[in-house]
Design an enzyme around this catalytic site. Structure first.
Site, PDB file in Angstrom:
ATOM      1  N   ASP A  90       9.227 -13.163 -15.833  1.00 56.70           N
ATOM      2  CA  ASP A  90       7.896 -12.886 -16.350  1.00 56.70           C
ATOM      3  C   ASP A  90       7.109 -12.226 -15.200  1.00 56.70           C
ATOM      4  OD1 ASP A  90       5.395 -13.205 -17.812  1.00 56.70           O
ATOM      5  OD2 ASP A  90       4.988 -14.868 -16.451  1.00 56.70           O
TER       6      ASP A  90
ATOM      7  N   ASP B 202       2.971 -11.724 -15.044  1.00 60.05           N
ATOM      8  CA  ASP B 202       1.659 -12.295 -14.728  1.00 60.05           C
ATOM      9  C   ASP B 202       1.759 -13.804 -14.538  1.00 60.05           C
ATOM     10  OD1 ASP B 202       0.036  -9.901 -14.878  1.00 60.05           O
ATOM     11  OD2 ASP B 202       0.662  -9.863 -16.968  1.00 60.05           O
TER      12      ASP B 202
END
Ligand code: XBP
Ligand code: MG
Length: 260
Positions: free
Chosen positions: A9, A11
């Protein structure tokens, strides 16, 4: 099944981008568009339940500015705001405003050295991913990731599993050959929905999320001289997320996934 790939991922996982990156850029875009919307730190924490910037703005407008939300041009106005916000964010990141979290650069280097394949699965835009990687790791770093799944390539954003399925399909790998690295409840749900064992590193915004189903929950990936804290997970403890640790945690994640 042996661990073959890591899927990151962006953020909250690669860098703490939300509070001082995305939030600030949203607010500046609102100001530039003469909107009186202001997302303070606690409000933004609540808004993060909705992933994707366009989706988040629409969700906010429905609650706090129904006139905007019900306007026939709402979708276009949101798209324009998002375009402006993306440019502001890219500029902010290019100024070096958002460092990577502890252990991220080290782990990427070690993973490459160990021959693990790398990919990204995120709800943010491809422009934002490129800007962050370039600023933090140099322009060649985008090529370290053989697949970058970002933004609107799938219609349903996290917590839907679609972006992870999209990445897995392009890598031609089954989920149990991979390990996802996430920071949030919606991110974990997306990864688990695609059948991926998942390591979670919490951030200030996500510390209280529900991380049931994660192989392990850590404060961060850690460094040899700066150990990570294990927050939960019935796994072999390692002081930091080394490749050996990830291989072990991946196996534990697979065992946990077997239905009883
Ligand atoms: C987090 C998100 C993103 C960002 C804003 O993505 O939900 O929407 O908050 O980025 P992830 P955009 O953790 O999956 O990387 O405005 O570009 O959507
Ligand atoms: Mg995240």
């Amino acid at each position: 099944m042996n661990l073959k790939a890591l899927i990151f991922d962006v953020d909250g996982t690669l860098a703490d981008t939300e509070r001082d990156g995305h939030r600030v850029s949203f607010n500046q875009a609102f100001k530039d568009a003469d909107l009186d919307w202001e997302w303070d730190v606690p409000l933004y924490g609540k808004l993060l339940e909705v992933t994707g910037g366009k989706e988040r703005m629409l969700h906010y407008a429905k609650q706090f500015d129904p006139e905007f939300a019900n306007h026939p041009d709402a979708t276009t106005r949101i798209a324009n705001l998002h375009k402006a916000k993306t440019q502001l964010y890219v500029d902010l990141v290019a100024r070096g405003g958002l460092p990577l979290r502890p252990g991220v650069a080290r782990l990427l280097r070690e993973a490459r050295h160990a021959g693990l394949r790398l990919a990204i699965a995120t709800t943010t835009t491809p422009e934002n991913v490129t800007a962050l990687l370039h600023a933090a790791l140099g322009p060649e770093s985008t090529s370290w990731f053989e697949v970058i799944g970002a933004g609107d390539v799938v219609p349903a954003k996290k917590p839907a599993p679609d972006i992870y399925n999209w990445v897995l399909e392009r890598m031609q790998l089954p989920p149990h050959a991979c390990l996802a690295l996430e920071d949030s409840g919606p991110g974990l749900k997306a990864a688990r929905g695609a059948g991926l064992p998942t390591v979670v590193t919490v951030s200030d915004y996500t510390r209280d999320h529900d991380f049931k189903g994660a192989a392990i929950v850590l404060s961060d990936l850690g460094e040899p001289q700066q150990p990570a804290q294990i927050l939960s997970g019935e796994v072999t403890p390692y002081p930091y997320a080394s490749i050996q640790a990830l291989r072990d945690w991946h196996t534990s994640g697979l065992i946990q996934s077997v239905p009883v």
